[in-house]
Motif scaffolding. Structure first.
Motif, PDB file in Angstrom:
ATOM      1  N   VAL A   3       0.730  -1.040  -0.291  1.00 37.03           N
ATOM      2  CA  VAL A   3       0.317   0.023  -0.374  1.00 37.03           C
ATOM      3  C   VAL A   3       0.863   1.251  -0.036  1.00 37.03           C
ATOM      4  CG1 VAL A   3      -1.401   0.916   1.406  1.00 37.03           C
ATOM      5  CG2 VAL A   3      -1.864  -1.089   1.021  1.00 37.03           C
ATOM      6  N   MET A 109     -11.726  -2.554   9.465  1.00 38.48           N
ATOM      7  CA  MET A 109     -12.507  -2.595   7.734  1.00 38.48           C
ATOM      8  C   MET A 109     -12.943  -0.707   8.209  1.00 38.48           C
ATOM      9  SD  MET A 109     -11.299  -2.757   5.158  1.00 38.48           S
ATOM     10  CE  MET A 109     -10.608  -4.295   5.403  1.00 38.48           C
ATOM     11  N   GLU A 112     -10.983   2.415   8.671  1.00 39.43           N
ATOM     12  CA  GLU A 112     -10.228   2.382   7.714  1.00 39.43           C
ATOM     13  C   GLU A 112     -10.899   3.030   6.705  1.00 39.43           C
ATOM     14  OE1 GLU A 112      -7.122   2.489   7.897  1.00 39.43           O
ATOM     15  OE2 GLU A 112      -6.784   1.516   9.704  1.00 39.43           O
ATOM     16  N   VAL A 113     -12.535   2.644   5.907  1.00 38.85           N
ATOM     17  CA  VAL A 113     -12.603   3.102   4.243  1.00 38.85           C
ATOM     18  C   VAL A 113     -12.699   4.504   4.740  1.00 38.85           C
ATOM     19  CG1 VAL A 113     -14.190   2.540   3.374  1.00 38.85           C
ATOM     20  CG2 VAL A 113     -13.484   0.781   3.589  1.00 38.85           C
ATOM     21  N   LYS A 116     -10.052   6.954   4.672  1.00 36.74           N
ATOM     22  CA  LYS A 116      -9.655   6.536   3.140  1.00 36.74           C
ATOM     23  C   LYS A 116     -10.541   8.138   2.315  1.00 36.74           C
ATOM     24  CE  LYS A 116      -5.753   4.228   3.524  1.00 36.74           C
ATOM     25  NZ  LYS A 116      -4.397   5.597   4.136  1.00 36.74           N
ATOM     26  N   CYS A 128      -4.825   6.612  -1.717  1.00 37.76           N
ATOM     27  CA  CYS A 128      -6.639   7.047  -0.624  1.00 37.76           C
ATOM     28  C   CYS A 128      -8.273   6.598  -1.872  1.00 37.76           C
ATOM     29  CB  CYS A 128      -6.023   7.864  -0.534  1.00 37.76           C
ATOM     30  SG  CYS A 128      -5.295   8.427   0.808  1.00 37.76           S
ATOM     31  N   GLY A 131      -8.447   2.733  -1.848  1.00 34.10           N
ATOM     32  CA  GLY A 131      -8.714   2.338  -0.985  1.00 34.10           C
ATOM     33  C   GLY A 131     -10.575   2.474  -0.053  1.00 34.10           C
ATOM     34  N   GLY A 135     -12.400  -0.233  -0.512  1.00 39.54           N
ATOM     35  CA  GLY A 135     -11.948  -1.855   0.538  1.00 39.54           C
ATOM     36  C   GLY A 135     -13.372  -1.110   1.576  1.00 39.54           C
ATOM     37  N   HIS A 138     -15.048  -5.744   1.318  1.00 39.31           N
ATOM     38  CA  HIS A 138     -14.821  -6.607   2.799  1.00 39.31           C
ATOM     39  C   HIS A 138     -16.119  -6.674   3.651  1.00 39.31           C
ATOM     40  CE1 HIS A 138     -11.319  -8.062   1.473  1.00 39.31           C
ATOM     41  NE2 HIS A 138     -10.390  -6.282   0.941  1.00 39.31           N
TER      42      HIS A 138
END
Length: 191
Positions: A3, A109, A112-113, A116, A128, A131, A135, A138
């Motif tokens: 990444v 997750m 993080e998304v 991003k 970014c 992602g 992202g 998931h």
């Protein structure tokens, strides 16, 4: 690691733009000149842990502890030849956990998304954007609904409204309340 490599190799347009934003802002310019680093060797963790709840320093340390992460895990740039641009990508990496802290997002997750999405709007870094877009594959249906109806719209609004987050000398603001810093930067309160 991949990444990070993707961020470096695809950021050829975004990095000069971020550097220019920093050069044209008094605090950002100072950061570019002084090149502070956010590492365990530069942080007084005991002092940060002793700060009152709600301050940037205390909440940052709480984030690191609760999520079992360290600022020392950010690899140095390897594929950015320009020294100043290499520092910009390094700074972006080192303030990533501060973005989690300011946005109130965990390292799962979903969190993080959301981060991003905010960073994609703020930085324009293709990594970014990727992602943010990929992202969510998931995530389960319930989390996707919360992401689409609440979190992404909030992250996009905040990213557009906020001043460039690389122009904040976080190391000199540990004692500032997170809510006050959010307001100063232009980040809306988390939903």
């Amino acid at each position: 690691d991949m990444v990070a490599v993707l961020g470096e190799t695809t950021g050829c347009l975004a990095l000069p733009s971020l550097r220019d934003k920093m050069k044209h802002h008094p605090e950002g310019y100072r950061i570019l000149q002084e090149r502070p680093r956010i590492r365990l060797s530069t942080l007084d963790m005991a002092k940060l842990q002793g700060l009152p709840d709600g301050t940037l320093g205390r909440e940052y340390v709480r984030f690191l502890e609760e999520n079992k992460v360290s600022p020392d895990t950010r690899m140095p740039p390897k594929f950015v030849d320009d020294e100043e641009l290499a520092y910009v990508i390094q700074r972006y990496r080192e303030v990533h956990d501060l973005m989690h802290t300011l946005l109130g997002m965990p390292t799962n997750m979903l969190g993080e998304v959301v981060v991003k999405w905010f960073e994609a709007i703020q930085t324009g870094l293709p990594m970014c954007v990727l992602g943010a877009v990929f992202g969510p594959i998931h995530l389960n249906a319930r989390k996707l609904q919360v992401l689409a109806t609440e979190l992404v719209p909030w992250a996009i609004r905040s990213g557009r409204n906020a001043n460039c987050v690389l122009n904040i000398y976080y190391e000199q603001r540990w004692e500032q309340p997170v809510d006050s810093l959010r307001e100063e930067i232009g980040i809306f309160p988390p939903p």
